[in-house]
Design an enzyme around this catalytic site. Structure first.
Site, PDB file in Angstrom:
ATOM      1  N   HIS A 164       3.057   6.362  -6.970  1.00 23.86           N
ATOM      2  CA  HIS A 164       2.234   7.485  -7.446  1.00 23.86           C
ATOM      3  C   HIS A 164       3.113   8.739  -7.568  1.00 23.86           C
ATOM      4  O   HIS A 164       3.004   9.505  -8.516  1.00 23.86           O
ATOM      5  CB  HIS A 164       1.081   7.708  -6.456  1.00 23.86           C
ATOM      6  CG  HIS A 164      -0.042   8.553  -6.976  1.00 23.86           C
ATOM      7  ND1 HIS A 164      -1.025   9.038  -6.156  1.00 23.86           N
ATOM      8  CD2 HIS A 164      -0.328   9.010  -8.215  1.00 23.86           C
ATOM      9  CE1 HIS A 164      -1.879   9.752  -6.878  1.00 23.86           C
ATOM     10  NE2 HIS A 164      -1.486   9.753  -8.130  1.00 23.86           N
ATOM     11  N   HIS A 186       0.834  -1.206   0.000  1.00 20.08           N
ATOM     12  CA  HIS A 186       0.000   0.000   0.000  1.00 20.08           C
ATOM     13  C   HIS A 186       0.874   1.264   0.000  1.00 20.08           C
ATOM     14  O   HIS A 186       0.732   2.142  -0.850  1.00 20.08           O
ATOM     15  CB  HIS A 186      -0.908  -0.030   1.237  1.00 20.08           C
ATOM     16  CG  HIS A 186      -1.719   1.212   1.438  1.00 20.08           C
ATOM     17  ND1 HIS A 186      -3.061   1.256   1.164  1.00 20.08           N
ATOM     18  CD2 HIS A 186      -1.387   2.453   1.854  1.00 20.08           C
ATOM     19  CE1 HIS A 186      -3.515   2.470   1.411  1.00 20.08           C
ATOM     20  NE2 HIS A 186      -2.518   3.221   1.843  1.00 20.08           N
ATOM     21  N   GLU A 187       1.787   1.328   0.949  1.00 22.19           N
ATOM     22  CA  GLU A 187       2.633   2.524   1.057  1.00 22.19           C
ATOM     23  C   GLU A 187       3.532   2.665  -0.167  1.00 22.19           C
ATOM     24  O   GLU A 187       3.796   3.771  -0.638  1.00 22.19           O
ATOM     25  CB  GLU A 187       3.481   2.476   2.337  1.00 22.19           C
ATOM     26  CG  GLU A 187       2.674   2.446   3.634  1.00 22.19           C
ATOM     27  CD  GLU A 187       1.661   3.565   3.761  1.00 22.19           C
ATOM     28  OE1 GLU A 187       1.848   4.628   3.132  1.00 22.19           O
ATOM     29  OE2 GLU A 187       0.658   3.372   4.481  1.00 22.19           O
ATOM     30  N   HIS A 196       1.728   4.417  -2.865  1.00 22.74           N
ATOM     31  CA  HIS A 196       1.822   5.890  -2.761  1.00 22.74           C
ATOM     32  C   HIS A 196       3.158   6.366  -3.339  1.00 22.74           C
ATOM     33  O   HIS A 196       3.224   7.365  -4.047  1.00 22.74           O
ATOM     34  CB  HIS A 196       1.751   6.331  -1.295  1.00 22.74           C
ATOM     35  CG  HIS A 196       0.377   6.298  -0.688  1.00 22.74           C
ATOM     36  ND1 HIS A 196      -0.708   6.907  -1.264  1.00 22.74           N
ATOM     37  CD2 HIS A 196      -0.076   5.771   0.483  1.00 22.74           C
ATOM     38  CE1 HIS A 196      -1.778   6.736  -0.482  1.00 22.74           C
ATOM     39  NE2 HIS A 196      -1.415   6.047   0.578  1.00 22.74           N
TER      40      HIS A 196
HETATM   41 ZN   LIG Z   1      -2.596   5.284   2.224  1.00 19.61          ZN
END
Ligand SMILES: [Zn+2]
Length: 708
Positions: free
Chosen positions: A503, A496-497, A500
Site C-alpha cells: 500500500h 498481511h503486513e 501494508h
Molecule cells: Zn494490519
C-alpha cells in the site's frame, strides 16, 4: 497491525522535507535532524544513532517545527492554498525524520536506557501536537482556505487535502473558544485518568483470580504443555505441587478447549467472564458511565450529538447507523450458523450420555471435538512446508504478478541491526520505486507481534520522493543454514503486513499527508487483508510452499486446510460481532445515563444473542473501548475491513485467475495507488462498480447467503 507513526498527529499535520532551517535556532550537530543522505534519495542514518541524542534532537526538531508553524500562522499575506496548506505540508520535516528513527528504537531496539527517554519525551510530543492544533491563527487560515471560492479551482486532490487539514483541526477542537478549549482539555484529562483506572482494574482481576486445581484427575483432557504451564503458574504463585490456570485469554481459552471436567470449566469460565465485574474495589461498572458521559460531553462540544457520530464522521462508514447496518447483515447468518453448530455439538454431548444442554463453558470443548471429527487437520503437519524465506519469495512473486514490482537485495544502506535486510523495489520499466526493510527475528527490546511502518512516505509536490517501508516480525532466529519454519497463521500475517508495505510502495499521489497508508481507520486494514488471500492460491502453494527437501504440500493436506477454513466461523463471528454491536449502540445513546450490566443484557436480548455464547469482550473488561479512545465506537473496523477484503478478492476470483492482470490494474489504480486522495467509499465503488456487499464474506465463512 500497522504503525503509521508514533506521532500520528505529525503525519496528519504534514511530514515534510526540505525544511528551511529556522534562523537562529541552536541545533545540535546530528545526522538524525539533517536531510537524509546516501543512495535512493537518502536513507535513514541508522549507523549514526546514540540514544542520548534523541532528547536534544527531538527538542530541537519540535522548536524548529513551532517556528515554521508560527511563520505560517503569522504570514501577512491573505491565506491561500500555497501559503497555508502547502506550507504545512513542507513543515515538520526534521521532526518527522527524528521521529522515524526514534520509532524504530522504540519498537525494535528498546531497552532501559531508551525507555527513560521515551517516558520523558512522550508527554512533550503529545503537548507539541496539541499546541499546533490549538493555534487559533493557524486554524483561522485553514478555515479561510476551506471557505474560499478559490477552492473550487483547485484539483480534486488539493481540495481533499484542504478538507483533511480542516477536518483534523475541527476534530481536535480548533473551532472552540478559549473557555470551551479549556473544558475539552479538562475532559481529555479526566478521560485519560479513567482509562488508566479501567485498565488497572482489568489487569488486577486477570492477575488476582486464578483457577486452582489440586488433584491430577481434574487435569483430564489437557495436553502436557498446558499441564506443565499450569504447574509452573502454581509454583510462581507459591503453590508448588498444584496447578493454576491464569485468568487471561491465553490461559483460559486452551483450558476451556481441552478440559473434560465440566464443573471446572464452568468455574473457570464464570471467573474469566467476570473480570472487572466482581462487585469489589476493582469493579469497572462504576467507571463506564463516567467515561460515556464525558465522551458525550466531548462530542457535543465538537458539534456532534453522540460520541459515535463524532468518531465515525471521518471514516468510510461515515455514520454509526451505516456501520451497524452492515454488521447486522452478517450478524443474522452468523447466528443461524451457530444454531446449526450447537445442534451438532449437542449430538456429540448426547452420544457421550452427558444429559445436559450445551452452555457457554462447553462451547470450545465440543467445537474442538467437532473439528477433529469433521476435518482431521493437525496444523503441525503444515509447518514443514512453510519456510520463512520461501514465504518471503512468494510475497515478492505475488507483488510481481499483481503490480509488476521486483525486489533486489541491497547492502549499500545502513541498518539498525545486522539481521535487518534491505531490498530495492523497482517497477516493470526498471525505475526505482522504493526500499523495503525486513527485520524478521525476535530480540530483547523488540515489541511482540508483527507490523509494518513507513520510514518515508511517497510524495511528489516539490520533487518526487520515493517511499521507504519496513516489515517487522518476531521469528526465532535459526542456526546458520537452518530454515525457519512458521505456522499457517504466521504466513498469513506475513502476507498481511506485506500488504501494508505494498500500500505504501504503490502510492502515487502528490501530497504526503494523503500518501500510502494515511487513510481512514476503517479502510487501512483493507489493502493488507486482501493480500492474505493470495497465500492459499494454487500458484503460491505449488511454487513456494515446499519442505526442506523441496517437496510440495500433499494434495490431501491442501484440501484439509481448505475444508477447515470455515471451521467455527459462526462462533468467532458471533462473539466478535456481539462486542461490535454493543460498542456501537452504547456510544449512540447520548445523554441518558447507562447501567452497563443492564445495557449489555438488554441489547444482547434484543439482537437474539445465542444463549451458548458470551460476548468476546464483555463491557467491564472491554479494554479496546474503555482503556483508550482508538477503538471506542470503532471495534466495527475489523468487520468492515473484512467485508471489503472478501468482496474485493472475489473480484479477482470471478475472473478465474487470482492474478488477473486487468483486475490487478484496476485494484492498483483505484485502491493501492490513491492513498487518501479519494473518499474511500468512492474508491471502493470505482474498483467494484458497486457498494460493498457482505455476500463474499458470508460465502467464505460458509454462512447462508440470503437471496436478493
Ligand atoms: Zn494490519
Amino acid at each position: 497491525m500497522l504503525i503509521r507513526s508514533l506521532l500520528l498527529g505529525f503525519i496528519v499535520l504534514g511530514l515534510a522535507i526540505n525544511t528551511a532551517r529556522a534562523a537562529g535556532t541552536p541545533r545540535p550537530d546530528d545526522p538524525m535532524l539533517d536531510p537524509w543522505t546516501g543512495p535512493y534519495g537518502g536513507v535513514p542514518p541508522f549507523d549514526h544513532v546514540k540514544v542520548e541524542q534523541f532528547k536534544p534532537a527531538l527538542l530541537a526538531a519540535m522548536a524548529e517545527n513551532l517556528k515554521e508553524i508560527d511563520a505560517i500562522a503569522n504570514d501577512p499575506g491573505a491565506p491561500t492554498f500555497d501559503n497555508t496548506i502547502v506550507a504545512l505540508e513542507r513543515s515538520g520535516r526534521a521532526l518527522q525524520r527524528v521521529s522515524t528513527v526514534y520509532g524504530v528504537w522504540s519498537g525494535n531496539l528498546n531497552g532501559p536506557e531508551f525507555a527513560k527517554v521515551e517516558a520523558e519525551m512522550e508527554p512533550l510530543l503529545a503537548a507539541h501536537s496539541d499546541r499546533i492544533t490549538q493555534n487559533s491563527k493557524l486554524y483561522a487560515r485553514i478555515q479561510a482556505v476551506y471557505d474560499s471560492p478559490a477552492k473550487s479551482s483547485l484539483t480534486p486532490e488539493q481540495q481533499r487535502l484542504v478538507w483533511v487539514y480542516w477536518k483534523n483541526f475541527i476534530f481536535q477542537g480548533a473551532r472552540l473558544g478559549t473557555a470551551d478549549k479549556t473544558k475539552l482539555a479538562a475532559i481529555n484529562q479526566q478521560l485519560a485518568g479513567l482509562y488508566t483506572k479501567f485498565r488497572a482494574n482489568q489487569l488486577s482481576d486477570e492477575e488476582t483470580y486464578t483457577l486452582t486445581i489440586d488433584d491430577d484427575a481434574s487435569l483430564a483432557g489437557l495436553p502436557k504443555s498446558q499441564i506443565d504451564a499450569a504447574a509452573a503458574e502454581a509454583e510462581r504463585r507459591g503453590a508448588k505441587g498444584k496447578w493454576m490456570i491464569a485468568n487471561t485469554r491465553s490461559s483460559m481459552e486452551p483450558f476451556l478447549t481441552y478440559a473434560s471436567n465440566r464443573a471446572l470449566r464452568e468455574k473457570g469460565f464464570r471467573m474469566w467472564m467476570s473480570r472487572g465485574d466482581n462487585h469489589d474495589a476493582h469493579d469497572n461498572n462504576g467507571i463506564i458511565p463516567q467515561i460515556l458521559a464525558l465522551r458525550t460531553q466531548k462530542a457535543k462540544l465538537l458539534g456532534y450529538p453522540t460520541y459515535a457520530q463524532w468518531k465515525l464522521a471521518d471514516t468510510m462508514a461515515k455514520t454509526p447507523e451505516a456501520a451497524l447496518a452492515l454488521v447486522m447483515k452478517v450478524w443474522e447468518p452468523a447466528v443461524a450458523q451457530v444454531h446449526r453448530d450447537v445442534a451438532d455439538m449437542q449430538a456429540i454431548a448426547d452420544r457421550e450420555g452427558g444429559g445436559f444442554k450445551i452452555e457457554p463453558w462447553d462451547y470450545r470443548y465440543y467445537s474442538e471435538k467437532m473439528r477433529k471429527q469433521k476435518y482431521d487437520l493437525d496444523m503441525n503437519e503444515v509447518k514443514p512446508y512453510l519456510q520463512l524465506e520461501k514465504v518471503r519469495e512468494a510475497m515478492f512473486w505475488m507483488a510481481g504478478q499483481l503490480y509488476g514490482l521486483t525486489f533486489t537485495p541491497v547492502t549499500d544502506v545502513p541498518v539498525f541491526h545486522p539481521d535487518v535486510r534491505v531490498f530495492e523495489v523497482k517497477d516493470t520499466s526498471g525505475a526505482h520505486v522504493g526500499l523495503w526493510y525486513f527485520d524478521p527475528y525476535a530480540r530483547a527490546g523488540k515489541r511482540s507481534g508483527a507490523w509494518m511502518n513507513a520510514y518515508r512516505a511517497q510524495e511528489a509536490f516539490d520533487a518526487p520522493v520515493a517511499t521507504i517501508v519496513s516489515n517487522n516480525a518476531n521469528f526465532i532466529k535459526p542456526a546458520p543454514g537452518e530454515p525457519v519454519l512458521i505456522s499457517w497463521d504466521d504466513a498469513t500475517t506475513m502476507f498481511h503486513e506485506f500488504g501494508h508495505a505494498l500500500h505504501g510502495l504503490n502510492s502515487h499521489v502528490k501530497y504526503v499527508s494523503l500518501s500510502g497508508t494515511n487513510v481512514a481507520r476503517d479502510f487501512v486494514e483493507f489493502p493488507s487483508q486482501v493480500h492474505e488471500h493470495f497465500l492459499s492460491t494454487p500458484e503460491v502453494l505449488n511454487r513456494f510452499l515446499v519442505n526442506a527437501q523441496g517437496e510440495r504440500m500433499p494434495a490431501d493436506l491442501v484440501t484439509k486446510i481448505r475444508n477447515a477454513s470455515t471451521f467455527n466461523a459462526g462462533f468467532s463471528t458471533v462473539e466478535t460481532l456481539a462486542s461490535t454491536i454493543v460498542d456501537l449502540r452504547i456510544h449512540m445513546v447520548g445523554d441518558k445515563p447507562i447501567d452497563p450490566r443492564a445495557f449489555e443484557k438488554a441489547t444482547l436480548a434484543e439482537i437474539g444473542m445465542p444463549h451458548e455464547i458470551v460476548m468476546r469482550h464483555r463491557l467491564p473488561h472491554f479494554g479496546h473501548i474503555f482503556s483508550g479512545e482508538s477503538y471506542a465506537a470503532g471495534y466495527y473496523s475489523y468487520l468492515w475491513a473484512e467485508v471489503l477484503d472478501q468482496d474485493a478478492f472475489e473480484a479477482f476470483k470471478e475472473t478465474g485467475n487470482a492474478y488477473d492482470p486487468a483486475t490487478a490494474k484496476r485494484f492498483h489504480d483505484d485502491i493501492m495507488s490513491v492513498g487518501n486522495t479519494v473518499d474511500p467509499a468512492i474508491a471502493f465503488h470505482d474498483f467494484r462498480g458497486r457498494e460493498p456487499s457482505v455476500d463474499a464474506l458470508l460465502r467464505d465463512h460458509g454462512f447462508p447467503v440470503p437471496k436478493p
